[in-house]
Design an enzyme around this catalytic site. Structure first.
Site, PDB file in Angstrom:
ATOM      1  N   SER A 145       1.832   4.453  -5.445  1.00  0.00           N
ATOM      2  CA  SER A 145       1.299   5.646  -4.792  1.00  0.00           C
ATOM      3  C   SER A 145       2.197   6.012  -3.616  1.00  0.00           C
ATOM      4  CB  SER A 145      -0.124   5.360  -4.292  1.00  0.00           C
ATOM      5  OG  SER A 145      -0.568   6.349  -3.396  1.00  0.00           O
ATOM      6  N   TYR A 158      -6.630  -0.221  -0.354  1.00  0.00           N
ATOM      7  CA  TYR A 158      -5.919   0.432  -1.449  1.00  0.00           C
ATOM      8  C   TYR A 158      -4.456   0.648  -1.088  1.00  0.00           C
ATOM      9  CZ  TYR A 158      -4.256   4.217  -4.451  1.00  0.00           C
ATOM     10  OH  TYR A 158      -3.501   4.989  -5.312  1.00  0.00           O
TER      11      TYR A 158
END
Length: 248
Positions: A145, A158
């Site tokens: 990401s 995360y």
């Protein structure tokens, strides 16, 4: 690498980016195993679409954080489609926690993110790499990401887990045989079912209305295929956010 004639395993392949990567691999001539944890119907639909493309496919359930389940999955894929040449570690999870609310983060939040997003990817590499190396090599893609680069995201655990996946990519580039190439993708926001599953409504609304930039999922999947094809790329991370990282 010529994708035609190869066998690919895509984790989290039933929805979102995993679905698009699975379909693009099939259109490029690969047989594709579509892994899922809970999205059984969606994975079956993707497998059926791959069959219509003219390539072989199988939908296979496994929680990638469970090492034994991953081993059984790999065996099932090899029995159905043959040896795995391409692995796409796309499966990922999060729980939305405001980034500055560190008091809300529990050990369970850390365990959940790290077990799937980092350890799960490692479990899959560990299961396929020995045989892949003996056959002369293959290609691995880890889907991370943009969040580690901008220090924000759906939650702190995360973001840290996705940073760990980037580090693991470079470490595995050193640890694996040179014949196995491994690279990472770091996409920004994509308009996928992930938004509705994990992201608060007010943020989703901004994305849907164009207030927050998104990257077309088709373009991210296309870059995954380019990294698979390009024999000169290994240990690399490609950021796909239309340059938004430089506008923060």
């Amino acid at each position: 690498m010529d994708i035609a004639g190869k066998t690919a395993l895509v984790t989290g392949g039933g929805t979102g980016l995993g679905r698009e990567i699975s379909l693009q691999l099939a259109r490029a001539g690969a047989d594709v195993a579509v892994n899922y944890s809970r999205s059984k119907d969606e994975a079956a639909e993707v497998a059926a679409e791959i069959d219509r493309v003219g390539q072989a496919s199988v939908a296979v359930q496994a929680d990638v954080s469970d090492r034994n389940a991953v081993g059984a999955m790999v065996s099932a894929v090899e029995d159905a489609l043959g040896p795995i040449d391409i692995l796409v570690n796309n499966a990922g999870v999060t729980r939305f926690i405001p980034f500055d609310d560190i008091e809300a983060i529990t050990n369970a939040d850390w365990d959940y993110a790290l077990r799937v997003n980092v350890i799960g990817a490692f479990n899959c590499v560990q299961a396929i790499a020995p045989a892949m190396g003996r056959r002369g090599g293959g290609a691995i893609i880890n889907v991370s990401s943009i969040s580690p680069f901008v220090a924000t995201g759906s939650s702190l655990p995360y973001t840290v887990s996705k940073a760990g996946l980037l580090s693991m990519t470079t470490c595995l580039c050193r640890a694996l045989p040179k014949s196995i190439r491994i690279n990472a993708l770091a996409p920004g926001w994509m308009a996928t079912p992930w938004l509705d599953r994990y992201v608060p409504d007010e943020i989703v609304a901004k994305i849907r209305e164009g207030e927050l930039p998104t990257v077309p999922v088709e373009q991210v999947a296309a870059m995954a295929l380019e990294l698979i094809r390009n024999d000169g790329a290994s240990g690399q991370t490609v950021v796909l956010d239309a340059g938004d990282i430089w506008r923060k």
